[in-house]
Scaffold this motif. Sequence first.
Motif, PDB file in Angstrom:
ATOM      1  N   ARG A 185       0.833  -1.203   0.000  1.00  0.00           N
ATOM      2  CA  ARG A 185       0.000   0.000   0.000  1.00  0.00           C
ATOM      3  C   ARG A 185       0.866   1.252   0.000  1.00  0.00           C
ATOM      4  O   ARG A 185       0.663   2.155  -0.816  1.00  0.00           O
ATOM      5  CB  ARG A 185      -0.916   0.002   1.228  1.00  0.00           C
ATOM      6  CG  ARG A 185      -1.725   1.280   1.396  1.00  0.00           C
ATOM      7  CD  ARG A 185      -2.257   1.419   2.797  1.00  0.00           C
ATOM      8  NE  ARG A 185      -1.139   1.603   3.748  1.00  0.00           N
ATOM      9  CZ  ARG A 185      -1.260   1.475   5.061  1.00  0.00           C
ATOM     10  NH1 ARG A 185      -2.415   1.159   5.603  1.00  0.00           N
ATOM     11  NH2 ARG A 185      -0.204   1.662   5.842  1.00  0.00           N
ATOM     12  N   ASP A 186       1.835   1.300   0.910  1.00  0.00           N
ATOM     13  CA  ASP A 186       2.657   2.503   1.076  1.00  0.00           C
ATOM     14  C   ASP A 186       3.667   2.705  -0.051  1.00  0.00           C
ATOM     15  O   ASP A 186       3.960   3.841  -0.425  1.00  0.00           O
ATOM     16  CB  ASP A 186       3.388   2.459   2.423  1.00  0.00           C
ATOM     17  CG  ASP A 186       2.436   2.617   3.595  1.00  0.00           C
ATOM     18  OD1 ASP A 186       1.238   2.846   3.373  1.00  0.00           O
ATOM     19  OD2 ASP A 186       2.910   2.509   4.746  1.00  0.00           O
ATOM     20  N   LEU A 187       4.203   1.609  -0.600  1.00  0.00           N
ATOM     21  CA  LEU A 187       5.212   1.730  -1.653  1.00  0.00           C
ATOM     22  C   LEU A 187       4.616   1.878  -3.059  1.00  0.00           C
ATOM     23  O   LEU A 187       5.182   2.565  -3.901  1.00  0.00           O
ATOM     24  CB  LEU A 187       6.128   0.503  -1.659  1.00  0.00           C
ATOM     25  CG  LEU A 187       7.271   0.504  -0.670  1.00  0.00           C
ATOM     26  CD1 LEU A 187       8.037  -0.815  -0.732  1.00  0.00           C
ATOM     27  CD2 LEU A 187       8.213   1.662  -0.930  1.00  0.00           C
ATOM     28  N   ILE A 188       3.473   1.229  -3.288  1.00  0.00           N
ATOM     29  CA  ILE A 188       2.948   1.160  -4.654  1.00  0.00           C
ATOM     30  C   ILE A 188       1.550   1.757  -4.802  1.00  0.00           C
ATOM     31  O   ILE A 188       1.335   2.653  -5.622  1.00  0.00           O
ATOM     32  CB  ILE A 188       2.942  -0.305  -5.149  1.00  0.00           C
ATOM     33  CG1 ILE A 188       4.368  -0.858  -5.142  1.00  0.00           C
ATOM     34  CG2 ILE A 188       2.318  -0.412  -6.528  1.00  0.00           C
ATOM     35  CD1 ILE A 188       4.463  -2.339  -5.332  1.00  0.00           C
ATOM     36  N   VAL A 189       0.600   1.268  -4.010  1.00  0.00           N
ATOM     37  CA  VAL A 189      -0.803   1.613  -4.238  1.00  0.00           C
ATOM     38  C   VAL A 189      -1.082   3.097  -4.025  1.00  0.00           C
ATOM     39  O   VAL A 189      -1.591   3.771  -4.935  1.00  0.00           O
ATOM     40  CB  VAL A 189      -1.733   0.746  -3.351  1.00  0.00           C
ATOM     41  CG1 VAL A 189      -3.179   1.167  -3.512  1.00  0.00           C
ATOM     42  CG2 VAL A 189      -1.563  -0.728  -3.699  1.00  0.00           C
ATOM     43  N   LEU A 190      -0.784   3.628  -2.854  1.00  0.00           N
ATOM     44  CA  LEU A 190      -1.083   5.040  -2.591  1.00  0.00           C
ATOM     45  C   LEU A 190      -0.341   5.989  -3.544  1.00  0.00           C
ATOM     46  O   LEU A 190      -0.971   6.884  -4.117  1.00  0.00           O
ATOM     47  CB  LEU A 190      -0.808   5.388  -1.126  1.00  0.00           C
ATOM     48  CG  LEU A 190      -1.789   4.805  -0.113  1.00  0.00           C
ATOM     49  CD1 LEU A 190      -1.339   5.145   1.307  1.00  0.00           C
ATOM     50  CD2 LEU A 190      -3.189   5.290  -0.369  1.00  0.00           C
ATOM     51  N   PRO A 191       0.969   5.808  -3.743  1.00  0.00           N
ATOM     52  CA  PRO A 191       1.640   6.697  -4.698  1.00  0.00           C
ATOM     53  C   PRO A 191       1.045   6.625  -6.114  1.00  0.00           C
ATOM     54  O   PRO A 191       0.879   7.641  -6.777  1.00  0.00           O
ATOM     55  CB  PRO A 191       3.090   6.211  -4.684  1.00  0.00           C
ATOM     56  CG  PRO A 191       3.266   5.614  -3.332  1.00  0.00           C
ATOM     57  CD  PRO A 191       1.942   4.963  -3.036  1.00  0.00           C
ATOM     58  N   ALA A 192       0.718   5.412  -6.553  1.00  0.00           N
ATOM     59  CA  ALA A 192       0.159   5.248  -7.896  1.00  0.00           C
ATOM     60  C   ALA A 192      -1.211   5.908  -8.017  1.00  0.00           C
ATOM     61  O   ALA A 192      -1.489   6.613  -8.994  1.00  0.00           O
ATOM     62  CB  ALA A 192       0.065   3.760  -8.253  1.00  0.00           C
ATOM     63  N   VAL A 193      -2.065   5.709  -7.028  1.00  0.00           N
ATOM     64  CA  VAL A 193      -3.412   6.299  -7.056  1.00  0.00           C
ATOM     65  C   VAL A 193      -3.326   7.823  -7.039  1.00  0.00           C
ATOM     66  O   VAL A 193      -4.020   8.505  -7.805  1.00  0.00           O
ATOM     67  CB  VAL A 193      -4.258   5.767  -5.875  1.00  0.00           C
ATOM     68  CG1 VAL A 193      -5.531   6.577  -5.703  1.00  0.00           C
ATOM     69  CG2 VAL A 193      -4.583   4.302  -6.075  1.00  0.00           C
ATOM     70  N   ILE A 194      -2.470   8.353  -6.207  1.00  0.00           N
ATOM     71  CA  ILE A 194      -2.332   9.812  -6.101  1.00  0.00           C
ATOM     72  C   ILE A 194      -1.767  10.390  -7.395  1.00  0.00           C
ATOM     73  O   ILE A 194      -2.325  11.355  -7.949  1.00  0.00           O
ATOM     74  CB  ILE A 194      -1.455  10.183  -4.890  1.00  0.00           C
ATOM     75  CG1 ILE A 194      -2.187   9.846  -3.591  1.00  0.00           C
ATOM     76  CG2 ILE A 194      -1.066  11.658  -4.934  1.00  0.00           C
ATOM     77  CD1 ILE A 194      -1.316   9.874  -2.361  1.00  0.00           C
TER      78      ILE A 194
END
Length: 93
Positions: free
Chosen positions: A65-74
Motif C-alpha cells: 500500500r505505502d510503496l505502490i498503491v497510494l503513490p500510484a493512485v495519487i
Amino acid sequence: MSAWTDFRDGIVDSLKFDEVTEELKEQFSSWLVETVMPLAHTAADSFITQTKAQAADEKGWCKVRDLIVLPAVINLGLWVTEKALVKTNVSAS
C-alpha cells in the motif's frame, strides 16, 4: 457580528455567480491548472515521500500500500485531473 462572520459572508457573497460564461469557465480551468495543480503536486510529493519512508517499517499488504498503491493512485489521479483540465480548456488550445 464578528469580523470572522463578516469575512465569511463576504466570501460567500462573492462566490455567487449571476451568469457562468464560457470565459469564466476557461479562466477557472486555467486557474486550476496554473495555481491549484502545482500546489496539489507539492502536497502529493510530500505525502508520497513520507509514505514511502514509512513503508520500511511495514510488512505485507501495508508495505505494498505505502510503496505502490497510494503513490500510484495519487499520481494517476493528479495526472488524469490535469490532463482533463488542459484538454477541456479551449483558450489553452
